[in-house]
Design a protein around this motif. Sequence first.
Motif, PDB file in Angstrom:
ATOM      1  N   ASP A  41       7.886  -2.427  -6.286  1.00  0.00           N
ATOM      2  CA  ASP A  41       7.531  -3.247  -7.435  1.00  0.00           C
ATOM      3  C   ASP A  41       8.841  -3.954  -8.169  1.00  0.00           C
ATOM      4  OD1 ASP A  41       6.453  -3.851 -10.227  1.00  0.00           O
ATOM      5  OD2 ASP A  41       4.837  -2.631  -9.468  1.00  0.00           O
ATOM      6  N   THR A  76       2.001  -6.880 -12.252  1.00  0.00           N
ATOM      7  CA  THR A  76       1.796  -6.103 -11.065  1.00  0.00           C
ATOM      8  C   THR A  76       0.426  -6.451 -10.422  1.00  0.00           C
ATOM      9  OG1 THR A  76       3.389  -4.455 -11.975  1.00  0.00           O
ATOM     10  CG2 THR A  76       1.789  -3.793 -10.102  1.00  0.00           C
ATOM     11  N   PHE A  77      -0.614  -5.997 -11.062  1.00  0.00           N
ATOM     12  CA  PHE A  77      -1.933  -5.985 -10.382  1.00  0.00           C
ATOM     13  C   PHE A  77      -2.174  -7.322  -9.867  1.00  0.00           C
ATOM     14  CE2 PHE A  77      -4.866  -1.832 -10.798  1.00  0.00           C
ATOM     15  CZ  PHE A  77      -3.516  -1.310 -10.654  1.00  0.00           C
ATOM     16  N   ASN A  97      -3.337  -7.345 -16.099  1.00  0.00           N
ATOM     17  CA  ASN A  97      -3.402  -5.696 -15.895  1.00  0.00           C
ATOM     18  C   ASN A  97      -4.352  -5.139 -16.843  1.00  0.00           C
ATOM     19  OD1 ASN A  97      -1.196  -5.720 -13.930  1.00  0.00           O
ATOM     20  ND2 ASN A  97       0.347  -5.187 -15.561  1.00  0.00           N
ATOM     21  N   MET A 111      -4.869  -0.699 -15.767  1.00  0.00           N
ATOM     22  CA  MET A 111      -4.284   0.091 -14.647  1.00  0.00           C
ATOM     23  C   MET A 111      -4.417   1.783 -14.763  1.00  0.00           C
ATOM     24  SD  MET A 111      -0.558  -1.941 -13.776  1.00  0.00           S
ATOM     25  CE  MET A 111       0.315  -1.452 -15.222  1.00  0.00           C
ATOM     26  N   PRO A 146      -2.754  -1.696  -5.412  1.00  0.00           N
ATOM     27  CA  PRO A 146      -3.852  -2.020  -6.326  1.00  0.00           C
ATOM     28  C   PRO A 146      -5.192  -2.612  -5.572  1.00  0.00           C
ATOM     29  CG  PRO A 146      -1.702  -2.933  -7.282  1.00  0.00           C
ATOM     30  CD  PRO A 146      -1.614  -2.481  -6.071  1.00  0.00           C
ATOM     31  N   PHE A 163      -3.607   6.785  -6.422  1.00  0.00           N
ATOM     32  CA  PHE A 163      -2.376   6.481  -6.903  1.00  0.00           C
ATOM     33  C   PHE A 163      -1.730   7.714  -7.696  1.00  0.00           C
ATOM     34  CE2 PHE A 163       0.638   4.797 -10.268  1.00  0.00           C
ATOM     35  CZ  PHE A 163       1.438   4.182  -9.354  1.00  0.00           C
ATOM     36  N   MET A 165       1.947   8.155  -9.722  1.00  0.00           N
ATOM     37  CA  MET A 165       3.161   7.855 -10.124  1.00  0.00           C
ATOM     38  C   MET A 165       4.480   8.793  -9.697  1.00  0.00           C
ATOM     39  SD  MET A 165       4.089   5.868 -13.490  1.00  0.00           S
ATOM     40  CE  MET A 165       5.668   5.010 -13.779  1.00  0.00           C
ATOM     41  N   TYR A 194       3.805   1.679  -1.249  1.00  0.00           N
ATOM     42  CA  TYR A 194       4.324   1.098  -2.492  1.00  0.00           C
ATOM     43  C   TYR A 194       5.397   1.852  -3.127  1.00  0.00           C
ATOM     44  CZ  TYR A 194       3.652   0.132  -7.791  1.00  0.00           C
ATOM     45  OH  TYR A 194       3.837  -0.037  -8.800  1.00  0.00           O
ATOM     46  N   ASP A 196       7.502   2.306  -6.963  1.00  0.00           N
ATOM     47  CA  ASP A 196       7.719   1.803  -8.227  1.00  0.00           C
ATOM     48  C   ASP A 196       8.628   2.143  -8.972  1.00  0.00           C
ATOM     49  OD1 ASP A 196       6.697   4.044  -8.198  1.00  0.00           O
ATOM     50  OD2 ASP A 196       4.803   3.997  -9.419  1.00  0.00           O
ATOM     51  N   ASP A 199      10.791  -0.864 -10.753  1.00  0.00           N
ATOM     52  CA  ASP A 199      10.402  -1.507 -11.871  1.00  0.00           C
ATOM     53  C   ASP A 199      10.541  -0.788 -13.186  1.00  0.00           C
ATOM     54  OD1 ASP A 199       8.193  -3.388 -12.985  1.00  0.00           O
ATOM     55  OD2 ASP A 199       7.306  -1.387 -13.431  1.00  0.00           O
ATOM     56  N   HIS A 203      12.598  -1.992 -16.512  1.00  0.00           N
ATOM     57  CA  HIS A 203      11.846  -1.976 -17.796  1.00  0.00           C
ATOM     58  C   HIS A 203      12.745  -1.315 -18.603  1.00  0.00           C
ATOM     59  CE1 HIS A 203       8.125  -4.191 -17.190  1.00  0.00           C
ATOM     60  NE2 HIS A 203       8.000  -3.489 -16.281  1.00  0.00           N
ATOM     61  N   HIS A 347       8.526  -8.394 -17.366  1.00  0.00           N
ATOM     62  CA  HIS A 347       8.384  -9.541 -16.366  1.00  0.00           C
ATOM     63  C   HIS A 347       6.665 -10.047 -16.765  1.00  0.00           C
ATOM     64  CE1 HIS A 347       5.707  -6.504 -14.430  1.00  0.00           C
ATOM     65  NE2 HIS A 347       6.772  -5.750 -14.700  1.00  0.00           N
TER      66      HIS A 347
HETATM   67  P1  AMP Z   1       3.747  -3.400 -14.805  1.00  0.00           P
HETATM   68  O1  AMP Z   1       2.976  -2.918 -16.170  1.00  0.00           O
HETATM   69  O2  AMP Z   1       3.227  -4.694 -14.340  1.00  0.00           O
HETATM   70  O3  AMP Z   1       4.965  -3.239 -14.788  1.00  0.00           O
HETATM   71  O4  AMP Z   1       3.162  -2.373 -13.700  1.00  0.00           O
HETATM   72  C1  AMP Z   1       3.911  -1.332 -12.939  1.00  0.00           C
HETATM   73  C2  AMP Z   1       3.047  -0.210 -12.842  1.00  0.00           C
HETATM   74  O5  AMP Z   1       1.627  -0.347 -12.448  1.00  0.00           O
HETATM   75  C3  AMP Z   1       3.877   1.038 -12.172  1.00  0.00           C
HETATM   76  O6  AMP Z   1       4.521   1.500 -12.946  1.00  0.00           O
HETATM   77  C4  AMP Z   1       2.602   1.916 -11.847  1.00  0.00           C
HETATM   78  O7  AMP Z   1       2.811   2.984 -12.769  1.00  0.00           O
HETATM   79  C5  AMP Z   1       1.404   0.961 -12.017  1.00  0.00           C
HETATM   80  N1  AMP Z   1       0.908   1.146 -10.847  1.00  0.00           N
HETATM   81  C6  AMP Z   1       0.930   0.452  -9.574  1.00  0.00           C
HETATM   82  N2  AMP Z   1       0.145   0.644  -8.966  1.00  0.00           N
HETATM   83  C7  AMP Z   1      -0.876   1.154  -9.092  1.00  0.00           C
HETATM   84  C8  AMP Z   1      -2.089   1.867  -8.660  1.00  0.00           C
HETATM   85  N3  AMP Z   1      -2.540   1.277  -7.618  1.00  0.00           N
HETATM   86  N4  AMP Z   1      -2.746   2.292  -9.542  1.00  0.00           N
HETATM   87  C9  AMP Z   1      -2.704   2.516 -10.853  1.00  0.00           C
HETATM   88  N5  AMP Z   1      -1.504   2.238 -11.255  1.00  0.00           N
HETATM   89  C10 AMP Z   1      -0.555   1.489 -10.665  1.00  0.00           C
END
Ligand code: AMP
Length: 409
Positions: A41, A76-77, A97, A111, A146, A163, A165, A194, A196, A199, A203, A347
Amino acid sequence: MSRILAIASGLALLLLAACATTPAPPRAAAERPLTILVSIDAFRADYLDRGVTPNLSRLAAEGAHGAMRPSFPSKTFPNHYAIVTGLRPDRNGIVANNMTDPAIPGVVFSMSNEAAVVDARWWNEAEPIWVTAERAGKVTGTEFWPGSEAAIQGVRPHYFTHFNMATPSNDRVDQVLAWLDKPPAERPRFETLYFDIVDAAGHAYGPDSKEVNQAAATVDAAIGRLVDGLKARGIVANIVVVADHGMAAVSASRRVFIDDYVPKGAYHTLDMGPIGTIYPEPGREAEVKAALVGSHPHLECWERGRLPERLHYGHNPRTAPIFCLPQTGWVLTTHDAHARNPEGGEHGYDNASPEMAAVFVAAGPAFRHGVTLPTFDNVDVYPLLAKLVGVAPRPNDGKLTDLAPALAR
Ligand code: AMP
Ligand code: ZN
Ligand code: ZN
């Protein structure tokens, strides 16, 4: 009875004779290599040049690599689902997301909404590669992705993990390897993995921080563990490493305050920062539209259906009535908001921004050695995966021709 036996043994002899004369299927078809799709990520394309990821660099030298343009919005999603379906977010249904759907009233998808994440209604607008593979009788396993926790069109991966974290990167690798220790018929032919932590560091500390380099090095070591684990088991695999998007540095001096344009009570929002999704309150639609739609310093806002064509976004009923996009590196906020780190990273921005470019590295028997690809769209990864897994791709927005130079003949 004896007549039946005689016929049966005659048939068996015929079958034996047929076996003796029919050539064996070619080995390559019988033993298609395993495909492993790895997502790091927010691993920006240029992180590969920092000298902190020797295992990824080795894979790039042994195979192909390049910069990948994420789909818009660079979140992300939406992008993870674009990569495994070949459909851009507007067409794969995971438009953000955080989102709502007039057909699923009373629910906000996010998420962290576990009930929504496992609810197939949110994912059913597309068919991810693991569903197609399972339908073709191929075992799949997902160590996070996801959508992998939902029975999309009624089908889940054969193996999947909820999932978490907190699961360390090495443990994720060990789970992917453990599924490969099953008896042969139960071993996955397609797996996802995956990570994370890159990422999270991006941030919190920004893309140019030592923390991002440390996280990249940790994930790289986990990828080394994967490669070693495969080697120890004698497993040949095509490994495709992607990121969902990059990361841009943000700053306390680059903020756009939405309350300078429109009063707080006139709307609510599900996303604010590198993008803004704006839902006017009932009766205040015209006021919010008049205040926001158009160009402002470092910010542009559009009504649903009016976004520039190149973004391929804003037609799905799940998209917000008004969508705002700050200039890359700027953050949309309010005067009373507390940013997570005003000097960190974000992002979600315009997918054409170089800061949003995502890494792509692919190695294994399907790939030529030492290929550098020109920038391509992340939906192109899907037809590549279909080819590697050996399933017919579903209709998609990708083009295998963009990746053809990477493929061994
Ligand atoms: P973003 O806010 O777009 O940076 O999303 C990144 C976050 O998405 C990661 O730090 C994870 O906590 C979360 N994430 C990634 N994959 C999954 C998943 N399969 N289910 C729930 N949360 C997820
Ligand atoms: Zn992400
Ligand atoms: Zn992120």
